[in-house]
Scaffold this motif. Sequence first.
Motif, PDB file in Angstrom:
ATOM      1  N   GLU A 236      29.259  26.313  -9.643  1.00  0.00           N
ATOM      2  CA  GLU A 236      29.908  26.734  -8.394  1.00  0.00           C
ATOM      3  C   GLU A 236      31.390  26.938  -8.657  1.00  0.00           C
ATOM      4  OE1 GLU A 236      29.527  27.887  -5.631  1.00  0.00           O
ATOM      5  OE2 GLU A 236      27.428  27.523  -5.122  1.00  0.00           O
TER       6      GLU A 236
ATOM      7  N   ARG B 227      32.579  32.754  -6.546  1.00  0.00           N
ATOM      8  CA  ARG B 227      31.187  33.024  -6.139  1.00  0.00           C
ATOM      9  C   ARG B 227      31.077  34.298  -5.302  1.00  0.00           C
ATOM     10  NH1 ARG B 227      26.008  31.842  -4.619  1.00  0.00           N
ATOM     11  NH2 ARG B 227      25.691  30.016  -5.924  1.00  0.00           N
TER      12      ARG B 227
ATOM     13  N   GLY C 138      24.065  28.250  -8.276  1.00  0.00           N
ATOM     14  CA  GLY C 138      24.833  27.159  -7.700  1.00  0.00           C
ATOM     15  C   GLY C 138      24.849  25.944  -8.621  1.00  0.00           C
ATOM     16  N   ARG C 139      25.395  24.846  -8.088  1.00  0.00           N
ATOM     17  CA  ARG C 139      25.435  23.615  -8.876  1.00  0.00           C
ATOM     18  C   ARG C 139      24.030  23.030  -8.957  1.00  0.00           C
ATOM     19  NH1 ARG C 139      29.404  21.186  -6.385  1.00  0.00           N
ATOM     20  NH2 ARG C 139      30.980  21.802  -7.892  1.00  0.00           N
TER      21      ARG C 139
END
Length: 380
Positions: free
Chosen positions: A241, A245, A263-264
């Motif tokens: 992230e 983004r 994403g993370r």
Amino acid sequence: MTPVSSHAPHGQSALRTVQVLGGGNAGSSAHVRSLAAGLVARGVKVTVCAPAETERIHDFTGAGAEHVDVARSSDPVAVAGLRAACAGADLVHAHGLHASFRAALALSGRRERVPLVVTWHDRVPAEGPRGQLLRVLERRVARAATVMLGTTPGLVDHARRSGARDARLAAVALPGPRPAADPEDTDRRRPKIRAELGATGRPLLIAVGALERQRGHGTLCDAARVWRDLDPVPLVVVAGEGPLRSALQRRIEEEDLPVTLAGRRDDVADLLAAADLALLPGRHEMGSVPARQALHAGVPLVAADTEGIRELAGDAAELVPADDAEALADAVVRLLGDAGRRELLRANGTRQTAGWPTEDDTVAQVLSVYDELTQVRTFV
């Protein structure tokens, strides 16, 4: 190494340590989880200060540590919470630049001096005003730390240049991927992960890293335009992230690039174990946690040719010039068509990681540093 049953001598109180995390680096969080488990097993009392989300993912309490929810912020409220958590500690150990800066703030002004150990796991230099701010933070941390540990000689040298009084090479081991101990389980999990990501019947390329300019995601997107012409089209999955983004997602959609921003993720080791290649296009990588994770997972690595990566990976990575999308694209196409070269990189990676410190080595070194810095404690 034979584990020690209890670190505290008979009649003496157990060593009380506080581990401080920022919550943004999955590799350093996994390291602290492993370190906490090893320290607790040796009779050390461990408190981990980290955001609640990091505790949810890494389960420090499951390792026998106490967890204190401390936000990833340097505002007065967060620093006050960290200061309270450090009250009564014999030693504080912070991991990463921002966590160590907050720890230095929390310990400043105390009547009794508490040793501060700092570990730098990696470093991504920045330019402009942000770069100037980071250099100020680095100097503040280096001067406040009693001992600084760096995961590579380059990080140790940088700590010394930043003003560290005592900088040493750290024996930091990342826990190996969970499936590695069970090849059959790996075989079962791999197709499930690939299907979840949308990579059934096509190559899967994994890139791990924060969505920041220095990580080379722009170069990665440039290279992905070439991979659109392959049959089947490889899928690039980016785990991480960050502030880029929105811009990256807009570009992916506008150019119809075969790239997914995942994403993370708390399963990076599993993602890497399922991948055909790992990609690390950033030009500023020093002591790179994603590179270490990729080599641990046994996945062939294609990375920008930087001093830190050469030092870390040796001949276990395919190196390309930084910021050269054409070279990155060509290297990936070549590797996807050369199973023998991919197998050689896997074998080289296995040999390279075999010489890295074990988790027991890490705990032993950290304990030796703790013993050196702490005085005889009060008898119970």
